[in-house]
Write a protein that holds these residues in place. Structure first.
Motif, PDB file in Angstrom:
ATOM      1  N   UNK A 225       0.852  -1.185   0.000  1.00 48.68           N
ATOM      2  CA  UNK A 225       0.000   0.000   0.000  1.00 48.68           C
ATOM      3  C   UNK A 225       0.895   1.245   0.000  1.00 48.68           C
ATOM      4  N   UNK A 226       0.930   1.933  -1.127  1.00 52.56           N
ATOM      5  CA  UNK A 226       1.746   3.134  -1.261  1.00 52.56           C
ATOM      6  C   UNK A 226       0.871   4.335  -1.566  1.00 52.56           C
ATOM      7  N   UNK A 227       1.304   5.479  -1.085  1.00 53.89           N
ATOM      8  CA  UNK A 227       0.639   6.740  -1.374  1.00 53.89           C
ATOM      9  C   UNK A 227       1.517   7.569  -2.294  1.00 53.89           C
ATOM     10  N   UNK A 228       0.863   8.401  -3.089  1.00 50.12           N
ATOM     11  CA  UNK A 228       1.562   9.309  -3.988  1.00 50.12           C
ATOM     12  C   UNK A 228       1.545  10.708  -3.368  1.00 50.12           C
ATOM     13  N   UNK A 229       2.715  11.305  -3.233  1.00 48.58           N
ATOM     14  CA  UNK A 229       2.870  12.652  -2.696  1.00 48.58           C
ATOM     15  C   UNK A 229       3.396  13.522  -3.831  1.00 48.58           C
ATOM     16  N   UNK A 230       2.573  14.448  -4.285  1.00 51.19           N
ATOM     17  CA  UNK A 230       2.981  15.327  -5.378  1.00 51.19           C
ATOM     18  C   UNK A 230       3.035  16.761  -4.876  1.00 51.19           C
ATOM     19  N   UNK A 231       4.122  17.435  -5.199  1.00 52.32           N
ATOM     20  CA  UNK A 231       4.252  18.851  -4.874  1.00 52.32           C
ATOM     21  C   UNK A 231       3.530  19.644  -5.943  1.00 52.32           C
ATOM     22  N   UNK A 232       2.547  20.453  -5.532  1.00 47.42           N
ATOM     23  CA  UNK A 232       1.739  21.207  -6.483  1.00 47.42           C
ATOM     24  C   UNK A 232       2.510  22.256  -7.255  1.00 47.42           C
ATOM     25  N   UNK A 233       3.538  22.791  -6.685  1.00 44.41           N
ATOM     26  CA  UNK A 233       4.324  23.842  -7.323  1.00 44.41           C
ATOM     27  C   UNK A 233       5.241  23.286  -8.409  1.00 44.41           C
ATOM     28  N   UNK A 234       5.848  22.140  -8.150  1.00 41.72           N
ATOM     29  CA  UNK A 234       6.863  21.632  -9.068  1.00 41.72           C
ATOM     30  C   UNK A 234       6.462  20.352  -9.793  1.00 41.72           C
ATOM     31  N   UNK A 235       5.437  19.680  -9.301  1.00 39.84           N
ATOM     32  CA  UNK A 235       5.005  18.373  -9.807  1.00 39.84           C
ATOM     33  C   UNK A 235       5.997  17.254  -9.487  1.00 39.84           C
ATOM     34  N   UNK A 236       6.994  17.527  -8.612  1.00 41.87           N
ATOM     35  CA  UNK A 236       7.840  16.442  -8.127  1.00 41.87           C
ATOM     36  C   UNK A 236       6.948  15.443  -7.394  1.00 41.87           C
ATOM     37  N   UNK A 237       7.205  14.157  -7.602  1.00 44.86           N
ATOM     38  CA  UNK A 237       6.339  13.131  -7.035  1.00 44.86           C
ATOM     39  C   UNK A 237       7.155  12.101  -6.273  1.00 44.86           C
ATOM     40  N   UNK A 238       6.663  11.734  -5.099  1.00 41.38           N
ATOM     41  CA  UNK A 238       7.273  10.691  -4.281  1.00 41.38           C
ATOM     42  C   UNK A 238       6.226   9.615  -4.001  1.00 41.38           C
ATOM     43  N   UNK A 239       6.695   8.390  -3.825  1.00 36.36           N
ATOM     44  CA  UNK A 239       5.829   7.258  -3.505  1.00 36.36           C
ATOM     45  C   UNK A 239       6.324   6.661  -2.198  1.00 36.36           C
ATOM     46  N   UNK A 240       5.478   6.711  -1.169  1.00 39.09           N
ATOM     47  CA  UNK A 240       5.868   6.241   0.152  1.00 39.09           C
ATOM     48  C   UNK A 240       4.878   5.212   0.671  1.00 39.09           C
TER      49      UNK A 240
END
Length: 138
Positions: free
Chosen positions: A41-56
């Motif tokens: 079970x992973x969540x997607x974390x996206x920065x709205x300003x840059x669209x950088x995305x992390x999966x944790x």
């Protein structure tokens, strides 16, 4: 306290091993154990300003420490006996090639394996009896 604690990923490192080797082992263990998880079970974390995305991982990741290799070996064997998802890392996995590491790990008797770290993933209630004897890494 973090709310979603039904599952946890524990990484338990041998406190007698240097930090760089602990970190190397931790990276390998986390990626490997999640490949074996039935329903990761992973969540997607996206920065709205840059669209950088992390999966944790949705669930907590906790780093603990063991007093020695023997504690890690015993915990891994207990996981195997109780059908709990685990992954391990030993010093046989530190040579010049994957092929050599695989051969060394296979050929080394269990009693001679020097455990660097293990990872345990699963339902908190099932893995707590194994992890409760270890302390948080500081």
């Amino acid at each position: 306290m973090f709310e979603d604690n039904d599952y946890k990923l524990y990484v338990i490192v041998n406190r007698n091993v240097d930090v760089a080797t602990q970190m190397n082992a931790t990276g390998h263990l986390c990626s490997g154990i999640m490949l074996k998880a039935a329903d990761p079970c992973f969540n997607t974390y996206t920065n709205g300003d840059s669209a950088l995305t992390a999966y944790l991982n949705h669930y907590p990741v906790i780093i603990l420490q063991a007093k020695n290799s023997n504690q890690l070996s015993a915990a891994a064997q207990q996981c195997q006996e109780e059908n709990i998802l685990y992954n391990f890392f030993t010093t046989t996995m530190l040579s010049h090639s994957s092929e050599q590491q695989i051969q060394d790990t296979h050929a080394t008797p269990l009693a001679e394996l020097d455990f660097v770290a293990i990872a345990i993933y699963g339902e908190t209630s099932k893995i707590k009896p194994i992890t409760k004897k270890f302390s948080v890494l500081k």
